[in-house]
Motif scaffolding. Structure first.
Motif, PDB file in Angstrom:
ATOM      1  N   PRO A  43       0.791  -1.241   0.000  1.00  0.00           N
ATOM      2  CA  PRO A  43       0.000   0.000   0.000  1.00  0.00           C
ATOM      3  C   PRO A  43       0.824   1.292   0.000  1.00  0.00           C
ATOM      4  O   PRO A  43       0.265   2.369  -0.189  1.00  0.00           O
ATOM      5  N   GLU A  44       2.127   1.212   0.212  1.00  0.00           N
ATOM      6  CA  GLU A  44       2.938   2.443   0.264  1.00  0.00           C
ATOM      7  C   GLU A  44       2.917   3.152  -1.096  1.00  0.00           C
ATOM      8  O   GLU A  44       2.649   2.545  -2.120  1.00  0.00           O
ATOM      9  N   THR A  45       3.253   4.436  -1.083  1.00  0.00           N
ATOM     10  CA  THR A  45       3.135   5.229  -2.316  1.00  0.00           C
ATOM     11  C   THR A  45       4.389   5.187  -3.182  1.00  0.00           C
ATOM     12  O   THR A  45       4.286   5.056  -4.393  1.00  0.00           O
ATOM     13  N   THR A  46       5.568   5.306  -2.586  1.00  0.00           N
ATOM     14  CA  THR A  46       6.780   5.343  -3.406  1.00  0.00           C
ATOM     15  C   THR A  46       7.368   3.948  -3.552  1.00  0.00           C
ATOM     16  O   THR A  46       7.198   3.088  -2.679  1.00  0.00           O
ATOM     17  N   LEU A  47       8.063   3.748  -4.644  1.00  0.00           N
ATOM     18  CA  LEU A  47       8.673   2.451  -4.924  1.00  0.00           C
ATOM     19  C   LEU A  47       9.746   2.106  -3.896  1.00  0.00           C
ATOM     20  O   LEU A  47       9.861   0.947  -3.477  1.00  0.00           O
ATOM     21  N   GLU A  48      10.498   3.107  -3.469  1.00  0.00           N
ATOM     22  CA  GLU A  48      11.551   2.867  -2.471  1.00  0.00           C
ATOM     23  C   GLU A  48      10.952   2.341  -1.168  1.00  0.00           C
ATOM     24  O   GLU A  48      11.491   1.411  -0.559  1.00  0.00           O
ATOM     25  N   ASP A  49       9.833   2.941  -0.750  1.00  0.00           N
ATOM     26  CA  ASP A  49       9.175   2.482   0.477  1.00  0.00           C
ATOM     27  C   ASP A  49       8.646   1.066   0.314  1.00  0.00           C
ATOM     28  O   ASP A  49       8.766   0.235   1.219  1.00  0.00           O
ATOM     29  N   LYS A  50       8.054   0.782  -0.830  1.00  0.00           N
ATOM     30  CA  LYS A  50       7.518  -0.556  -1.079  1.00  0.00           C
ATOM     31  C   LYS A  50       8.618  -1.612  -0.989  1.00  0.00           C
ATOM     32  O   LYS A  50       8.459  -2.644  -0.332  1.00  0.00           O
ATOM     33  N   ILE A  51       9.745  -1.345  -1.658  1.00  0.00           N
ATOM     34  CA  ILE A  51      10.859  -2.296  -1.651  1.00  0.00           C
ATOM     35  C   ILE A  51      11.430  -2.443  -0.238  1.00  0.00           C
ATOM     36  O   ILE A  51      11.663  -3.563   0.232  1.00  0.00           O
ATOM     37  N   PHE A  52      11.631  -1.317   0.444  1.00  0.00           N
ATOM     38  CA  PHE A  52      12.199  -1.357   1.790  1.00  0.00           C
ATOM     39  C   PHE A  52      11.324  -2.166   2.739  1.00  0.00           C
ATOM     40  O   PHE A  52      11.813  -3.047   3.451  1.00  0.00           O
ATOM     41  N   PHE A  53      10.035  -1.871   2.768  1.00  0.00           N
ATOM     42  CA  PHE A  53       9.149  -2.557   3.708  1.00  0.00           C
ATOM     43  C   PHE A  53       8.930  -4.018   3.338  1.00  0.00           C
ATOM     44  O   PHE A  53       8.761  -4.860   4.215  1.00  0.00           O
ATOM     45  N   GLU A  54       8.945  -4.338   2.051  1.00  0.00           N
ATOM     46  CA  GLU A  54       8.795  -5.742   1.660  1.00  0.00           C
ATOM     47  C   GLU A  54      10.032  -6.548   2.068  1.00  0.00           C
ATOM     48  O   GLU A  54       9.915  -7.650   2.598  1.00  0.00           O
ATOM     49  N   ILE A  55      11.218  -5.991   1.856  1.00  0.00           N
ATOM     50  CA  ILE A  55      12.435  -6.699   2.260  1.00  0.00           C
ATOM     51  C   ILE A  55      12.488  -6.848   3.782  1.00  0.00           C
ATOM     52  O   ILE A  55      12.862  -7.904   4.301  1.00  0.00           O
ATOM     53  N   SER A  56      12.068  -5.813   4.506  1.00  0.00           N
ATOM     54  CA  SER A  56      12.060  -5.933   5.969  1.00  0.00           C
ATOM     55  C   SER A  56      11.038  -6.976   6.428  1.00  0.00           C
ATOM     56  O   SER A  56      11.299  -7.724   7.372  1.00  0.00           O
ATOM     57  N   ASP A  57       9.890  -7.064   5.736  1.00  0.00           N
ATOM     58  CA  ASP A  57       8.908  -8.102   6.070  1.00  0.00           C
ATOM     59  C   ASP A  57       9.444  -9.493   5.747  1.00  0.00           C
ATOM     60  O   ASP A  57       9.177 -10.448   6.478  1.00  0.00           O
ATOM     61  N   ILE A  58      10.189  -9.617   4.659  1.00  0.00           N
ATOM     62  CA  ILE A  58      10.781 -10.913   4.315  1.00  0.00           C
ATOM     63  C   ILE A  58      11.781 -11.341   5.392  1.00  0.00           C
ATOM     64  O   ILE A  58      11.795 -12.493   5.815  1.00  0.00           O
ATOM     65  N   LEU A  59      12.582 -10.404   5.851  1.00  0.00           N
ATOM     66  CA  LEU A  59      13.564 -10.727   6.895  1.00  0.00           C
ATOM     67  C   LEU A  59      12.893 -11.080   8.220  1.00  0.00           C
ATOM     68  O   LEU A  59      13.398 -11.905   8.971  1.00  0.00           O
ATOM     69  N   LYS A  60      11.728 -10.473   8.488  1.00  0.00           N
ATOM     70  CA  LYS A  60      10.986 -10.781   9.716  1.00  0.00           C
ATOM     71  C   LYS A  60      10.161 -12.061   9.576  1.00  0.00           C
ATOM     72  O   LYS A  60       9.767 -12.651  10.564  1.00  0.00           O
ATOM     73  N   GLY A  61       9.875 -12.445   8.327  1.00  0.00           N
ATOM     74  CA  GLY A  61       9.054 -13.630   8.095  1.00  0.00           C
ATOM     75  C   GLY A  61       7.574 -13.332   8.011  1.00  0.00           C
ATOM     76  O   GLY A  61       6.748 -14.225   8.163  1.00  0.00           O
ATOM     77  N   ASN A  62       7.214 -12.074   7.751  1.00  0.00           N
ATOM     78  CA  ASN A  62       5.810 -11.666   7.705  1.00  0.00           C
ATOM     79  C   ASN A  62       5.301 -11.389   6.295  1.00  0.00           C
ATOM     80  O   ASN A  62       4.194 -10.899   6.135  1.00  0.00           O
ATOM     81  N   SER A  63       6.072 -11.678   5.288  1.00  0.00           N
ATOM     82  CA  SER A  63       5.716 -11.313   3.919  1.00  0.00           C
ATOM     83  C   SER A  63       4.626 -12.224   3.352  1.00  0.00           C
ATOM     84  O   SER A  63       4.427 -13.352   3.798  1.00  0.00           O
TER      85      SER A  63
END
Length: 87
Positions: A43-63
């Motif tokens: 749902p984030e607006t910028t591509l940088e935010d989308k990539i950052f939060f998706e990678i952080s979710d992958i590392l946390k195991g919540n993706s």
């Protein structure tokens, strides 16, 4: 990375969902496709935010990627009896 994939074969009116093993290159390809799809659905607006939060979710195991992988494993287990079909 997914180990197997479901291939749908039609024989007349019947549909057979057949689990197939993936090569390491195909596993890598499908995992990247899933990650890109998850990034696009964020749902984030910028591509940088989308990539950052998706990678952080992958590392946390919540993706969502982990959810898709578990659903694929369930589907493979459910259709294991169709492995004998080699059309």
């Amino acid at each position: 990375k997914p180990d197997c994939w479901i291939k749908v074969l039609k024989n007349g009116k019947r549909e057979y969902r057949i689990p197939r093993r993936l090569t390491p290159i195909q596993q890598y390809k499908y995992s990247l496709k899933w990650i890109v799809r998850a990034i696009k659905e964020r749902p984030e607006t910028t591509l940088e935010d989308k990539i950052f939060f998706e990678i952080s979710d992958i590392l946390k195991g919540n993706s969502k990627v982990f959810f898709w992988k578990s659903n694929l494993k369930k589907e493979v287990r459910r259709n294991k009896h169709n492995e004998r079909f080699k059309w």
